[in-house]
Design a protein around this motif. Structure first.
Motif, PDB file in Angstrom:
ATOM      1  N   TRP A   1     -55.425  34.489   3.838  1.00 34.58           N
ATOM      2  CA  TRP A   1     -54.554  33.312   3.957  1.00 34.58           C
ATOM      3  C   TRP A   1     -53.143  33.543   3.441  1.00 34.58           C
ATOM      4  O   TRP A   1     -52.194  32.896   3.930  1.00 34.58           O
ATOM      5  CB  TRP A   1     -55.189  32.076   3.322  1.00 34.58           C
ATOM      6  CG  TRP A   1     -55.426  32.063   1.848  1.00 34.58           C
ATOM      7  CD1 TRP A   1     -56.601  32.344   1.201  1.00 34.58           C
ATOM      8  CD2 TRP A   1     -54.502  31.700   0.807  1.00 34.58           C
ATOM      9  NE1 TRP A   1     -56.459  32.193  -0.150  1.00 34.58           N
ATOM     10  CE2 TRP A   1     -55.186  31.794  -0.430  1.00 34.58           C
ATOM     11  CE3 TRP A   1     -53.159  31.297   0.794  1.00 34.58           C
ATOM     12  CZ2 TRP A   1     -54.580  31.509  -1.651  1.00 34.58           C
ATOM     13  CZ3 TRP A   1     -52.549  31.017  -0.427  1.00 34.58           C
ATOM     14  CH2 TRP A   1     -53.250  31.119  -1.620  1.00 34.58           C
ATOM     15  N   VAL A   2     -52.954  34.453   2.474  1.00 32.92           N
ATOM     16  CA  VAL A   2     -51.584  34.685   1.990  1.00 32.92           C
ATOM     17  C   VAL A   2     -50.688  35.220   3.112  1.00 32.92           C
ATOM     18  O   VAL A   2     -49.635  34.634   3.398  1.00 32.92           O
ATOM     19  CB  VAL A   2     -51.576  35.600   0.752  1.00 32.92           C
ATOM     20  CG1 VAL A   2     -50.149  36.053   0.433  1.00 32.92           C
ATOM     21  CG2 VAL A   2     -52.162  34.867  -0.454  1.00 32.92           C
ATOM     22  N   PRO A   3     -51.048  36.312   3.817  1.00 36.29           N
ATOM     23  CA  PRO A   3     -50.179  36.744   4.915  1.00 36.29           C
ATOM     24  C   PRO A   3     -50.150  35.776   6.086  1.00 36.29           C
ATOM     25  O   PRO A   3     -49.113  35.643   6.754  1.00 36.29           O
ATOM     26  CB  PRO A   3     -50.753  38.106   5.318  1.00 36.29           C
ATOM     27  CG  PRO A   3     -52.155  38.107   4.815  1.00 36.29           C
ATOM     28  CD  PRO A   3     -52.144  37.274   3.578  1.00 36.29           C
ATOM     29  N   LEU A   4     -51.254  35.082   6.342  1.00 32.41           N
ATOM     30  CA  LEU A   4     -51.252  34.146   7.467  1.00 32.41           C
ATOM     31  C   LEU A   4     -50.320  32.965   7.217  1.00 32.41           C
ATOM     32  O   LEU A   4     -49.710  32.438   8.156  1.00 32.41           O
ATOM     33  CB  LEU A   4     -52.673  33.652   7.750  1.00 32.41           C
ATOM     34  CG  LEU A   4     -53.593  34.681   8.406  1.00 32.41           C
ATOM     35  CD1 LEU A   4     -54.999  34.119   8.564  1.00 32.41           C
ATOM     36  CD2 LEU A   4     -53.043  35.128   9.770  1.00 32.41           C
ATOM     37  N   ARG A   5     -50.172  32.545   5.959  1.00 32.31           N
ATOM     38  CA  ARG A   5     -49.202  31.484   5.664  1.00 32.31           C
ATOM     39  C   ARG A   5     -47.779  31.910   6.011  1.00 32.31           C
ATOM     40  O   ARG A   5     -46.936  31.079   6.356  1.00 32.31           O
ATOM     41  CB  ARG A   5     -49.259  31.114   4.175  1.00 32.31           C
ATOM     42  CG  ARG A   5     -50.357  30.136   3.794  1.00 32.31           C
ATOM     43  CD  ARG A   5     -50.352  29.901   2.287  1.00 32.31           C
ATOM     44  NE  ARG A   5     -49.046  29.429   1.817  1.00 32.31           N
ATOM     45  CZ  ARG A   5     -48.670  28.158   1.769  1.00 32.31           C
ATOM     46  NH1 ARG A   5     -49.514  27.211   2.156  1.00 32.31           N
ATOM     47  NH2 ARG A   5     -47.479  27.810   1.311  1.00 32.31           N
ATOM     48  N   LEU A   6     -47.508  33.210   5.899  1.00 31.42           N
ATOM     49  CA  LEU A   6     -46.176  33.723   6.185  1.00 31.42           C
ATOM     50  C   LEU A   6     -45.973  33.965   7.675  1.00 31.42           C
ATOM     51  O   LEU A   6     -44.865  33.808   8.185  1.00 31.42           O
ATOM     52  CB  LEU A   6     -45.950  35.018   5.404  1.00 31.42           C
ATOM     53  CG  LEU A   6     -46.159  34.911   3.888  1.00 31.42           C
ATOM     54  CD1 LEU A   6     -45.988  36.265   3.223  1.00 31.42           C
ATOM     55  CD2 LEU A   6     -45.208  33.885   3.278  1.00 31.42           C
ATOM     56  N   LEU A   7     -47.041  34.337   8.366  1.00 33.25           N
ATOM     57  CA  LEU A   7     -46.959  34.554   9.814  1.00 33.25           C
ATOM     58  C   LEU A   7     -46.972  33.231  10.577  1.00 33.25           C
ATOM     59  O   LEU A   7     -46.118  32.985  11.445  1.00 33.25           O
ATOM     60  CB  LEU A   7     -48.147  35.395  10.281  1.00 33.25           C
ATOM     61  CG  LEU A   7     -48.018  36.898  10.420  1.00 33.25           C
ATOM     62  CD1 LEU A   7     -49.378  37.488  10.797  1.00 33.25           C
ATOM     63  CD2 LEU A   7     -46.967  37.302  11.449  1.00 33.25           C
ATOM     64  N   TYR A   8     -47.954  32.406  10.275  1.00 35.44           N
ATOM     65  CA  TYR A   8     -48.176  31.155  11.018  1.00 35.44           C
ATOM     66  C   TYR A   8     -48.384  30.006  10.031  1.00 35.44           C
ATOM     67  O   TYR A   8     -49.511  29.572   9.779  1.00 35.44           O
ATOM     68  CB  TYR A   8     -49.389  31.303  11.957  1.00 35.44           C
ATOM     69  CG  TYR A   8     -49.209  32.408  12.969  1.00 35.44           C
ATOM     70  CD1 TYR A   8     -48.267  32.287  13.989  1.00 35.44           C
ATOM     71  CD2 TYR A   8     -49.949  33.582  12.896  1.00 35.44           C
ATOM     72  CE1 TYR A   8     -48.085  33.299  14.925  1.00 35.44           C
ATOM     73  CE2 TYR A   8     -49.768  34.600  13.819  1.00 35.44           C
ATOM     74  CZ  TYR A   8     -48.836  34.449  14.824  1.00 35.44           C
ATOM     75  OH  TYR A   8     -48.649  35.463  15.749  1.00 35.44           O
ATOM     76  N   PRO A   9     -47.300  29.515   9.442  1.00 30.26           N
ATOM     77  CA  PRO A   9     -47.423  28.502   8.385  1.00 30.26           C
ATOM     78  C   PRO A   9     -48.025  27.181   8.845  1.00 30.26           C
ATOM     79  O   PRO A   9     -48.494  26.398   8.006  1.00 30.26           O
ATOM     80  CB  PRO A   9     -45.980  28.324   7.901  1.00 30.26           C
ATOM     81  CG  PRO A   9     -45.112  28.844   9.006  1.00 30.26           C
ATOM     82  CD  PRO A   9     -45.899  29.930   9.662  1.00 30.26           C
TER      83      PRO A   9
END
Length: 266
Positions: A114-122
């Protein structure tokens, strides 16, 4: 439907969610360059199992799998839906490749997801299916997992391996920003050279061939998502492109890779 690349993302500390820095900039820019996925498969270094496993939760919970961080980090959620039908499809593809997988209907999204996904697709509006890593089975096994799922790239599914290009937590606090551990740059340079040369054999045998391999990775789980993403490239030509996201705390290299190797839908 355009074929998506496969990705390898160095997710860094959980604090990346609050202070995204350069990796946040790089991932936000990358998201604008990609066709919008219909779903995401996330192989995270923080879901480790003995045998292949895939998450089948319809609404995966956000897992705060860490301690000692500010409350603001524990308050963050990433409420993306799951995709149980895709999880079933993944399990069937893995079984057909001789990699039988269990479906875990309770698994959520750990911070490697979820940490990188928040940055990719907030917006958290793209379904996410977590995939486990099996470190004891070695890099070639993770490569095979990626190869089995590579055709999904032609069906609008974004395949991501999430780890860290260097990951030696024994060095936490040993280096100031701007003063890097001596193994970091030689190791990441070797990885980039071997990827650009499509030398999968060397990368699968990195323990024996890479400079400072044991220092860069005392354990394998944070590099093996790279082997998954390499397999997801779908062929001998990896089409690797490095995205430099800097080095955090002198020992965590934050490299991102996209792999545009061909993968037919099927």
């Amino acid at each position: 439907m355009p074929t998506l690349p496969a990705l390898y993302i160095s997710h860094g500390s959980p604090m990346t969610a609050l202070t995204p820095g350069r990796v946040g900039e790089r991932l936000a820019a990358l998201a604008t360059q990609l066709p919008r996925p219909r779903a995401i498969v996330m192989a995270s270094a923080h879901w480790l199992t003995h045998q292949p496993a895939v998450g089948g939760h319809a609404q995966p919970p956000t897992i705060h799998d860490f301690g000692g961080f500010p409350q603001a980090l524990f308050d963050l959620q990433y409420p993306a839906p799951g995709d149980p039908a895709l999880a079933e499809d993944i399990a069937a593809r893995l079984a057909a490749a001789g990699l039988p997988a269990q479906i875990d209907p309770r698994r959520g999204l750990d911070h490697g997801a979820w940490v990188p996904l928040r940055l990719l697709y907030p917006q958290a509006d793209i379904p996410v299916v977590p995939l486990a890593i099996q470190p004891r089975l070695g890099p070639a096994h993770q490569f095979a997992l990626g190869r089995a799922l590579a055709p999904l790239r032609g069906q609008g599914v974004l395949l991501i391996g999430s780890g860290s290009i260097t990951h030696n937590l024994h060095d936490a606090g040993s280096y100031a920003q701007g003063k890097d551990a001596p193994y970091v740059r030689p190791f990441i340079a070797w990885v980039e050279q071997r990827l650009q040369a499509d030398d999968s054999a060397a990368l699968l045998d990195y323990r024996q061939r890479a400079p400072y391999a044991a220092q860069a990775h005392p354990t394998d789980e944070h590099l093996q998502p790279l082997h998954f993403a390499m397999g997801a490239a779908g062929g001998e030509a990896l089409g690797a492109q490095r995205i430099d996201a800097g080095i955090e705390a002198g020992f965590l290299a934050m490299d991102i890779y996209r792999f545009d190797g061909a993968a037919r839908a099927g």
